[in-house]
Motif scaffolding. Structure first.
Motif, PDB file in Angstrom:
ATOM      1  N   LYS A 300       0.817  -1.212   0.000  1.00  0.00           N
ATOM      2  CA  LYS A 300       0.000   0.000   0.000  1.00  0.00           C
ATOM      3  C   LYS A 300       0.849   1.259   0.000  1.00  0.00           C
ATOM      4  O   LYS A 300       0.399   2.319  -0.416  1.00  0.00           O
ATOM      5  CB  LYS A 300      -0.930   0.018   1.215  1.00  0.00           C
ATOM      6  N   VAL A 301       2.087   1.161   0.475  1.00  0.00           N
ATOM      7  CA  VAL A 301       2.965   2.330   0.538  1.00  0.00           C
ATOM      8  C   VAL A 301       4.417   1.873   0.439  1.00  0.00           C
ATOM      9  O   VAL A 301       4.778   0.794   0.914  1.00  0.00           O
ATOM     10  CB  VAL A 301       2.720   3.134   1.837  1.00  0.00           C
ATOM     11  N   LEU A 362       0.259   5.090   9.141  1.00  0.00           N
ATOM     12  CA  LEU A 362      -1.083   4.670   9.528  1.00  0.00           C
ATOM     13  C   LEU A 362      -2.138   5.340   8.657  1.00  0.00           C
ATOM     14  O   LEU A 362      -3.129   4.713   8.266  1.00  0.00           O
ATOM     15  CB  LEU A 362      -1.326   5.010  11.005  1.00  0.00           C
ATOM     16  N   LEU A 363      -1.917   6.609   8.325  1.00  0.00           N
ATOM     17  CA  LEU A 363      -2.862   7.336   7.487  1.00  0.00           C
ATOM     18  C   LEU A 363      -2.983   6.687   6.111  1.00  0.00           C
ATOM     19  O   LEU A 363      -4.091   6.448   5.611  1.00  0.00           O
ATOM     20  CB  LEU A 363      -2.404   8.795   7.360  1.00  0.00           C
ATOM     21  N   LEU A 364      -1.854   6.365   5.492  1.00  0.00           N
ATOM     22  CA  LEU A 364      -1.875   5.789   4.143  1.00  0.00           C
ATOM     23  C   LEU A 364      -2.308   4.319   4.142  1.00  0.00           C
ATOM     24  O   LEU A 364      -2.780   3.812   3.123  1.00  0.00           O
ATOM     25  CB  LEU A 364      -0.497   5.929   3.491  1.00  0.00           C
ATOM     26  N   LEU A 365      -2.149   3.647   5.264  1.00  0.00           N
ATOM     27  CA  LEU A 365      -2.572   2.244   5.353  1.00  0.00           C
ATOM     28  C   LEU A 365      -4.066   2.106   5.618  1.00  0.00           C
ATOM     29  O   LEU A 365      -4.657   1.057   5.326  1.00  0.00           O
ATOM     30  CB  LEU A 365      -1.796   1.529   6.466  1.00  0.00           C
ATOM     31  N   THR A 366      -4.685   3.161   6.150  1.00  0.00           N
ATOM     32  CA  THR A 366      -6.094   3.056   6.532  1.00  0.00           C
ATOM     33  C   THR A 366      -7.035   3.923   5.702  1.00  0.00           C
ATOM     34  O   THR A 366      -8.236   3.645   5.642  1.00  0.00           O
ATOM     35  CB  THR A 366      -6.261   3.432   8.019  1.00  0.00           C
ATOM     36  N   ASN A 369      -8.971   6.292   0.148  1.00  0.00           N
ATOM     37  CA  ASN A 369      -9.188   7.399  -0.792  1.00  0.00           C
ATOM     38  C   ASN A 369      -7.934   8.262  -0.920  1.00  0.00           C
ATOM     39  O   ASN A 369      -7.529   8.633  -2.023  1.00  0.00           O
ATOM     40  CB  ASN A 369     -10.375   8.255  -0.344  1.00  0.00           C
ATOM     41  N   LEU A 370      -7.333   8.609   0.211  1.00  0.00           N
ATOM     42  CA  LEU A 370      -6.103   9.404   0.183  1.00  0.00           C
ATOM     43  C   LEU A 370      -4.978   8.617  -0.486  1.00  0.00           C
ATOM     44  O   LEU A 370      -4.210   9.162  -1.276  1.00  0.00           O
ATOM     45  CB  LEU A 370      -5.690   9.792   1.601  1.00  0.00           C
ATOM     46  N   ASN A 371      -4.873   7.336  -0.164  1.00  0.00           N
ATOM     47  CA  ASN A 371      -3.844   6.480  -0.748  1.00  0.00           C
ATOM     48  C   ASN A 371      -3.946   6.488  -2.273  1.00  0.00           C
ATOM     49  O   ASN A 371      -2.949   6.672  -2.986  1.00  0.00           O
ATOM     50  CB  ASN A 371      -4.005   5.057  -0.204  1.00  0.00           C
TER      51      ASN A 371
END
Length: 402
Positions: A300-301, A362-366, A369-371
């Motif tokens: 994911k990142v 954590l933000l990019l894993l959860t 939409n942002l990811n």
């Protein structure tokens, strides 16, 4: 039309950005105009990779170059390595370089790093044009003597200097020989539509657990300890998260000499392996794999938590795979990532700020939409700036001009 023979000289052993960038360059070269051949100083899996791709090789020379880059330079506890490098450089200048250049008879010599000063000197003596790739920033060192030596040799013996970013061009900023050419990505190899199913099956991974990809093995310079510390905080909130580590990573701390035990690098390994052993059930060691596109497709990142700035091939490859990135806030990474209100393809963060690293991970894993949005921004930016066709056109223009 007579083909021009280009002799590429490669210095390293590992399967990193420099040999892969050179491989992609040679593969895309117009073979009706140029006849490429690669001379290897050392044997490694890289040699087999080139052979498998049908590239003519020579060597192995078994002599060391004079490295003084931020990735690898000789510190006080590297005295034996330093003297070996000096001895091998003298051997290269007085015999080895003449023997190989007389045998291969190239029309152009293309050096794949700044540290090949002996080869540049001999090629210059033999009136062979030298294209000098600068793939890493020079180290400052203790007194600047080695940095000035390499800067002088590159400027004197080269016909063209090719830094891979503006930051790496700074030592030769006033030279008319300089042409910045960013490393490029093959869009056919790094295709965002690639399926990750075989990769997941091979490494016994499920498709649900959120995955972080780090391409740096066990490396102080590339910030293995930074990502391990941040991942420890991530796991506290996402117990099923996985960290994929590509590259050389020996989980066993080997006994070594007393002088090495006093070095900062030994302490780093000791501390990093302590965290690894705490988290190893959430960590997958991929080893020095060539299957990076599939690893990116499954993640994911992508992270690049380097301790100092240098060009990061994984960052631009992630862009082609529509994966957001988090990297250290050093030059030239700000040339590879857009972290502004208008454009946001990733986050640039101080590697000392572990808490912020964990928060952004954590933000990019959860936040799917942002990811996705940041991945799309990275794709637009990277495909416009790091396209392989543009790179080859400029390289071939340089060959033609000299």
């Amino acid at each position: 039309m007579n083909k021009k023979k280009i002799l590429y000289i490669h210095h390293g052993k590992g399967l990193g950005g420099a040999p892969l960038s050179l491989l992609y360059l040679i593969q895309a070269l117009d073979k009706t105009k140029y006849e490429p051949e690669v001379l290897f100083l050392h044997d490694s899996e890289v040699v087999n990779l080139y052979i498998e791709n049908g590239i003519k090789i020579s060597g192995i020379v078994n002599l060391h170059d004079f490295s003084h880059t931020k990735i690898w330079w000789f510190k006080w506890y590297h005295i034996p390595h330093f003297w070996r490098s000096c001895k091998d450089t003298i051997k290269t200048i007085h015999s080895a370089a003449y023997q190989w250049l007389d045998k291969i008879k190239p029309d152009i010599v293309h050096l794949n790093t700044s540290s090949l000063i002996a080869w540049g000197k001999v090629a210059h003596r033999k009136n062979i044009p030298v294209v000098w790739h600068i793939r890493e920033p020079l180290a400052a060192g203790y007194f600047g003597l080695r940095k000035n030596l390499i800067r002088h040799c590159v400027n004197k013996y080269s016909s063209a200097i090719v830094p891979i970013c503006k930051h790496d061009a700074k030592p030769w900023i006033n030279s008319h020989k300089v042409r910045v050419i960013y490393n490029a990505v093959d869009p056919h190899k790094f295709n965002f539509e690639l399926s990750e199913s075989k990769f997941l099956e091979q490494h016994r991974l499920d498709s649900i657990s959120p995955k972080i990809l780090f391409l740096g093995g066990l490396s102080h310079e590339k910030g293995t300890d930074v990502i391990l510390k941040a991942f420890k905080l991530v796991v506290q909130n996402l117990p099923h998260a996985k960290l994929l580590i590509a590259g050389y990573f020996d989980p066993n701390l080997k006994t070594t000499s007393w002088i090495t035990k006093l070095s900062p690098s030994h302490k780093f390994k000791k501390d990093a392996l302590k965290i690894y052993n705490e988290l190893k059930h959430n960590i997958v060691l991929l080893g020095p794999t060539q299957n990076i596109p599939a690893a990116m497709a499954a993640s994911k990142v992508v992270v690049f938590p380097a301790k100092f700035g240098h060009f990061a091939r994984p960052v631009i490859e992630a862009g082609f795979m529509k994966k957001p990135v988090i990297a250290s806030n050093f030059a030239p990474l700000d040339e590879l990532i857009k972290d502004t209100h208008e454009e946001n393809s990733g986050f640039l963060i101080d590697p000392k700020n572990i808490t912020l690293w964990a928060d952004k991970l954590l933000l990019l894993l959860t936040d799917d939409n942002l990811n996705k949005k940041m991945g799309e921004e990275g794709y637009k930016f990277c495909t416009a700036k790091f396209d392989l066709k543009n790179q080859i056109q400029i390289i071939e223009q340089i060959y033609s001009n000299i």
